[in-house]
Design an enzyme around this catalytic site. Structure first.
Site, PDB file in Angstrom:
ATOM      1  N   ASP A  56       0.822  -1.214   0.000  1.00 44.71           N
ATOM      2  CA  ASP A  56       0.000   0.000   0.000  1.00 44.71           C
ATOM      3  C   ASP A  56       0.857   1.266   0.000  1.00 44.71           C
ATOM      4  OD1 ASP A  56       1.039  -0.014   2.529  1.00 44.71           O
ATOM      5  OD2 ASP A  56      -0.876   0.126   3.589  1.00 44.71           O
ATOM      6  N   ASP A  61       9.775   2.993  21.238  1.00 49.50           N
ATOM      7  CA  ASP A  61       9.840   4.423  21.495  1.00 49.50           C
ATOM      8  C   ASP A  61       8.749   4.740  22.513  1.00 49.50           C
ATOM      9  OD1 ASP A  61      10.356   7.260  21.040  1.00 49.50           O
ATOM     10  OD2 ASP A  61      11.086   6.643  19.073  1.00 49.50           O
ATOM     11  N   ASP A  78      11.309   9.529  24.241  1.00 50.39           N
ATOM     12  CA  ASP A  78      11.209  10.744  23.442  1.00 50.39           C
ATOM     13  C   ASP A  78      11.215  12.011  24.305  1.00 50.39           C
ATOM     14  OD1 ASP A  78      10.628  11.823  20.724  1.00 50.39           O
ATOM     15  OD2 ASP A  78       8.829  12.570  21.709  1.00 50.39           O
ATOM     16  N   GLU A  89      16.096  10.655  25.088  1.00 49.14           N
ATOM     17  CA  GLU A  89      16.458  11.709  24.140  1.00 49.14           C
ATOM     18  C   GLU A  89      16.609  13.004  24.929  1.00 49.14           C
ATOM     19  OE1 GLU A  89      14.926  13.848  20.033  1.00 49.14           O
ATOM     20  OE2 GLU A  89      13.499  13.329  21.599  1.00 49.14           O
ATOM     21  N   HIS A 118      15.878   9.906  12.438  1.00 49.34           N
ATOM     22  CA  HIS A 118      14.737  10.404  11.663  1.00 49.34           C
ATOM     23  C   HIS A 118      14.541  11.914  11.812  1.00 49.34           C
ATOM     24  CE1 HIS A 118      13.517  10.171  15.720  1.00 49.34           C
ATOM     25  NE2 HIS A 118      12.320  10.689  15.472  1.00 49.34           N
ATOM     26  N   ASP A 119      15.353  12.583  12.644  1.00 49.81           N
ATOM     27  CA  ASP A 119      15.169  14.014  12.899  1.00 49.81           C
ATOM     28  C   ASP A 119      16.220  14.895  12.242  1.00 49.81           C
ATOM     29  OD1 ASP A 119      12.884  13.778  14.454  1.00 49.81           O
ATOM     30  OD2 ASP A 119      14.012  13.509  16.309  1.00 49.81           O
TER      31      ASP A 119
HETATM   32  C1  GLC Z   1      11.499  13.899  19.266  1.00 55.87           C
HETATM   33  C2  GLC Z   1      11.306  12.986  18.101  1.00 55.87           C
HETATM   34  C3  GLC Z   1      10.767  13.793  16.961  1.00 55.87           C
HETATM   35  C4  GLC Z   1       9.425  14.333  17.379  1.00 55.87           C
HETATM   36  C5  GLC Z   1       9.542  15.134  18.664  1.00 55.87           C
HETATM   37  C6  GLC Z   1       8.208  15.351  19.259  1.00 55.87           C
HETATM   38  O1  GLC Z   1      12.460  14.871  19.033  1.00 55.87           O
HETATM   39  O2  GLC Z   1      12.490  12.310  17.790  1.00 55.87           O
HETATM   40  O3  GLC Z   1      10.656  13.054  15.781  1.00 55.87           O
HETATM   41  O4  GLC Z   1       8.912  15.141  16.370  1.00 55.87           O
HETATM   42  O5  GLC Z   1      10.294  14.459  19.634  1.00 55.87           O
HETATM   43  O6  GLC Z   1       7.694  14.135  19.734  1.00 55.87           O
HETATM   44 CA    CA Z   2       2.309  -1.353   3.846  1.00 51.41          CA
END
Ligand code: GLC
Ligand code: CA
Length: 547
Positions: free
Chosen positions: A24, A97, A198, A251, A323-324
């Site tokens: 998808d 997470d 997070d 984090e 990912h940030d």
């Molecule tokens: C952390 C995450 C990020 C998210 C933010 C708010 O920094 O890694 O991707 O947007 O927190 O949750």
């Molecule tokens: Ca999929």
């Protein structure tokens, strides 16, 4: 307390873009299952999943609508259990997470809280309007305008440090902390091995939520970053995780080694590890989209400081991508010398002491996206920050900074093959986000059997990380003032590893800190040895003392 993470490496999956298993156009658990062989062959010991929970995706999973389920885009709880079993069968670990600074505004708790339904009335940070409808204080949100949003139904403002659709939880409410305990238990009972927490250092806000009169870049930050009750709250959560064989990694924006030890050091330890940001600002001011030219000293300064600062007292996290942030080759390396600089960066960080994280596609040398319009980059913070920047930089420069600095660069689908859609999803299906057009040159299939590929270089380094010198070795940096070279060594029981990294496309000579006459070359990104270092060359030497 778990110690097993100390010689481990983790693969970080941002599930939406990893691999689509059901056709998808969205990555999912079935896709991860298909790629477990690939992940294990990379030589990592576990996986960290960015959020898998149901979410309206205002912030792609970091706005959680249900902490106890799997997003239907990704699969089902049953599929998750099967995946967890399979990960464990292979001797690997799995980290979830934990996103508890805020929820989605679509979470039932928030919906009940808006209606003042007990026990949810005080689950969030609500304040009445000030005179003439004024905000309760002058704090900025990190993602979207001011930190306060008016709620008609309740007739009050709620605090959101991130997007409007991410209301902050009121962690001072004991019932909220109980919820967190229960979420931890829920996943630990399922068998997960730990949590990446997070923005966990934001959960305790200063009493009275005072106005920020200093007016730094983000107003309010100093009143909720490492707040007054953070340690106490983490200690409470720790009491739960300590009942299991669990690791925790928090984090932590704005963290320094000295501050870190109050949370991850010795008897203070309420978390095992911190993901800090200091080395991620070598080409920007505080946040990725405020661009400035790359400075090697702003990279190696923090890296070395953390190596020394946590020595024998705490444990480091090593990472260059997630990912940030934009792709590291496009930031600290060179797209022109993509493979060379990719290998140099890999050796540069993977030979340090700590628990290493590799982000999906990093091992393939994926690079930033270059799309024409700012609207092509789907991200709440990119959109908002563009508008803010445009006001004082003008359209053109604002667009350039956002395109270079946005985390969307790291979120394009993983490039598996040179086929249509890069093998991320079936031909004819539209992937949820555009595939980076360079997938014909950069993809896993091509690199699989090429002994000189970046992928195979990562594999050898990750295997080598199991050597005691990586876990226990001392750390000494040479020529810290040098603007082109990062040079350090690690030594343990008669063995010494010297790592020499060039961050320039010029040829540079390097003065050996000691004789390398009897040294063997362990890793490198060019054949043989020449006098001067070639563009982005890395050399890793091994010396053994006669014993
Ligand atoms: C952390 C995450 C990020 C998210 C933010 C708010 O920094 O890694 O991707 O947007 O927190 O949750
Ligand atoms: Ca999929």
């Amino acid at each position: 307390m778990a110690e097993w993470y100390k010689d481990m490496s983790f693969y970080h999956i941002w599930p939406r873009s990893f691999k689509d298993g059901n056709g998808d156009g969205i990555g999912d658990l079935a896709g991860v299952m298909e790629k477990l062989d690939y992940i294990q062959r990379l030589g990592v010991d576990g996986i960290w999943f960015s959020p898998l929970y149901p979410s309206p995706n205002a912030d792609y999973g970091y706005d959680v609508a249900d902490y106890r389920d799997i997003h239907p885009d990704f699969g089902t709880l049953a599929e998750f259990r099967a995946l967890l079993d399979e990960v464990h069968r292979r001797g690997m670990k799995l980290l979830m997470d934990l996103v508890v600074n805020h929820t989605s505004d679509e979470h039932p708790w928030f919906q009940a809280s808006r209606r003042r339904q007990e026990p949810y009335t005080d689950y969030y940070i609500w304040r009445p309007a000030g005179k003439r409808g004024k905000h309760p204080n002058n704090w900025d949100s990190l993602f979207e305008g001011k930190a306060w949003e008016w709620d008609e139904l309740r007739g009050e403002y709620y605090l959101h440090l991130f997007a409007k659709k991410q209301p902050d939880l009121n962690m001072d409410n004991p019932a909220v902390r109980k919820e967190v305990e229960n979420i931890l238990r829920f996943w630990l009972e399922k068998g997960v091995d730990g949590f990446r927490e997070d923005v966990i250092t934001f959960i305790s806000k200063t009493d009275g939520l005072p106005d920020d009169r200093l007016m730094p870049a983000v107003r309010g930050l100093r009143f909720y970053s490492n707040g007054p009750r953070l340690h106490a709250y983490l200690k409470q959560f720790r009491a739960v995780t300590d009942g299991y064989d669990c690791m925790t990694v928090g984090e932590a924006p704005r963290m320094t080694p000295r501050k870190a030890l109050a949370f991850i050091g010795g008897k203070n330890r309420v978390l095992d590890l911190f993901i800090h940001f200091e080395h991620m600002a070598a080409d920007c001011f505080m946040v990725d989209y405020l661009r400035r030219p790359f400075s090697l000293r702003k990279l190696k300064g923090p890296l070395s400081r953390w190596q020394r600062g946590l020595r024998d007292k705490g444990w480091n996290v090593l990472y260059l991508e997630n990912h940030d942030h934009p792709r590291v080759i496009s930031r600290y390396g060179s797209e022109k010398y993509r493979v060379e600089s990719g290998k140099m960066l890999a050796a540069m960080y993977l030979l340090l002491q700590g628990t290493a994280f590799v982000y999906q596609g990093q091992e393939l040398g994926m690079t930033n996206l270059h799309l024409p319009a700012i609207e092509d980059y789907p991200d709440v913070s990119a959109r908002h920050n563009y508008l803010r920047l445009k006001a004082f930089l003008g359209e053109k420069r604002a667009a350039r900074w956002i395109k270079e600095g946005t985390r969307v660069n790291a979120r394009t689908p993983v490039q598996w093959t040179e086929g249509e859609n890069a093998g991320f999803c079936p031909p004819g299906v539209e992937p949820w986000l555009t595939v980076n057009p360079n997938y014909r040159e950069i993809n896993a299939a091509d690199q699989e059997n090429d002994p000189d590929s970046l992928l195979n270089f990562y594999r050898s380094l990750l295997r080598f990380r199991k050597e005691p010198v990586i876990r226990y070795g001392s750390f000494i940096e040479y020529c810290p003032e040098d603007r082109q070279l990062y040079v350090y060594d690690r030594a343990y029981r008669g063995e010494r590893i010297l790592v020499v990294c060039s961050f320039t496309e010029q040829q540079v000579t390097f003065r050996e800190p000691y004789s390398l006459k009897d040294a063997e070359k362990l890793f490198g990104n060019y054949p043989g040895l020449t006098g001067a270092l070639r563009p982005y060359e890395v050399r890793v030497y091994r010396l053994r003392k006669e014993q």
